[in-house]
Design a protein around this motif. Structure first.
Motif: not given
Length: 423
Positions: A377-379, A360-369, A354-358, A320-326
């Motif tokens: 990444i596209e807000p 998006a970069y916070d979510m991407a950083l969290r996933l990196k850890y 993809h991660v998105t939303g206001v 399943t393709a996954t996107m997270i929007a925060i």
């Protein structure tokens, strides 16, 4: 009833809908013009008002209670949009009352945000209240978790008929002494399922966690397997297959059964109750599935550590393709630090497209850890959704999203596929 305020409210509601505006604005207008509108409109219902509140599961549980009662022949008024502030209830009422402000219903079942529920019960004392749980959520709005408990205690104290409590949440079960003018009914879990549905203390690994409760429960969730479950009702074990997706919704079903049985009393038709329960579809954005390019796309609402953890546990990411929007708008909660309390290891193998939303970069950083690959990444949500769909042709898709991000995703999806209109 003030017919003028009703007519003005209805006109604002019609204009707002034509412009694609929010569902709560008409309610705000009528609240300002006529503060007694809700109380008068809801005062004539034979079975009174039920308030559903708590941190997680309000929208889906409210939907289940409504459909269980409708299956027993009752006319039920509810705030279907999930707009759970008092102005959202007032706006929903404007869509149902006649020009004199009269409501044709037997009972109202209303989802209410914990803080706004306190304001509501000061205007309209509920006959029933269903209190689900207390978890760490939007601490920037409510303060510490004990502040949320106190809010639920005020709802319980204002209830005139019966308060339905989650016996497995020590903060909720502990509200029983605050109930002054009503009876108390519990719903609960078989001890074997406690680890599947942890309370807040158990989630955080707190010491001194209370032992499993031995309070008598009207409905007990005894077994869970996939979308099937066994419920203990009145000493009888009853199996049920649910259409609802997500393990968290199965415990919500026990809450809904207890609430419906409380309203119906001896008149409850148990076979019909379980037939209605088995037919309940997901509430919008809560495991809702739409079809895009011939493949399912699921929307999973996440708004606190518990909800996100259970969402990840409920849905296998393989294939399943996954996107997270925060987003971090007011309705989402401004403080997104709770993302660091969620374990994203289950997404490591497949990654996140993809991660998105206001945020998006916070979510991407969290996933990196957590060593989860993020491929885009596209807000801006419209652009991210378009890229997400284009990058995964022929593949099922899933989007985990906060509340306002979910609304934005649904608006974009409505441009390319059939999405239920909720008014």
């Amino acid at each position: 009833m003030n017919p003028l305020s009703v007519l003005v409210g209805k006109a604002v509601r019609r204009a707002s809908r034509l412009r694609g505006g929010g569902s709560a604005l008409p309610g705000l207008v009528v609240e300002r013009l006529d503060p007694g509108f809700m109380g008068r409109a809801l005062s004539t219902l034979e079975h009174g008002v039920m308030v559903v509140s708590g941190t997680n599961g309000k929208t889906t549980t409210t939907k289940m209670v409504v459909e269980l009662l409708e299956g027993q022949g009752l006319k039920v008024f509810t705030n279907r949009t999930g707009s759970n502030f008092t102005r959202g209830v007032a706006a929903a009422l404007l869509g149902e009352v006649d020009w004199r402000g009269r409501l044709n219903a037997d009972i109202a079942v209303l989802e209410l945000d914990e803080a706004h529920a306190v304001h509501f019960v000061n205007l309209v004392r509920p006959k029933y209240s269903l209190l689900l749980n207390v978890l760490r959520d939007q601490l920037d709005r409510f303060g510490e978790i004990d502040a949320t408990t106190r809010l639920l205690g005020k709802i319980a104290a204002a209830t005139t008929g019966t308060v339905i409590l989650n016996r497995e949440d020590p903060r909720v079960a502990g509200l029983a002494p605050t109930v002054r003018d009503a009876g108390v009914v519990y719903f609960g879990l078989d001890p074997s399922l406690r680890s599947t549905f942890p309370n807040d203390d158990e989630l955080r690994g707190a010491t001194g966690v209370p032992a499993p409760s031995d309070l008598p429960a009207d409905v007990v969730l005894e077994q869970v397997e996939g979308n099937g479950a066994v419920f203990g009702v009145g000493g009888t074990s009853v199996p049920a297959d649910l259409r609802l997706r997500g393990v968290y919704n199965i415990f919500n079903a026990a809450a809904a059964l207890a609430a419906a049985r409380t309203v119906l009393g001896g008149a409850a038709d148990q076979d019909a109750l379980f037939a209605s329960l088995s037919a309940v579809e997901p509430a919008f954005g809560r495991g809702e599935s739409v079809t895009v390019d011939g493949q399912p796309l699921e929307l999973v609402l996440v708004k606190n550590p518990s909800g996100f953890r259970l969402g990840l546990k409920s849905f296998d990411p393989a294939g399943t393709a996954t996107m997270i929007a925060i987003n971090d708008n007011y309705a989402d909660g401004r403080d997104m630090s709770w993302l660091w309390d969620v374990d994203f290891d289950s997404l490591r193998a497949a990654g996140v497209d993809h991660v998105t939303g206001v945020r998006a970069y916070d979510m991407a950083l969290r996933l990196k850890y957590d060593d989860v690959e993020v491929r885009g990444i596209e807000p801006e949500i419209p652009a991210a959704l378009k890229a997400f769909i284009a990058a995964s042709p022929g593949q099922p898709k899933r989007i985990f999203c906060t509340y306002t991000a979910m609304l934005a995703v649904r608006r974009e999806l409505a441009k390319i596929t059939t999405v239920e209109v909720v008014s």
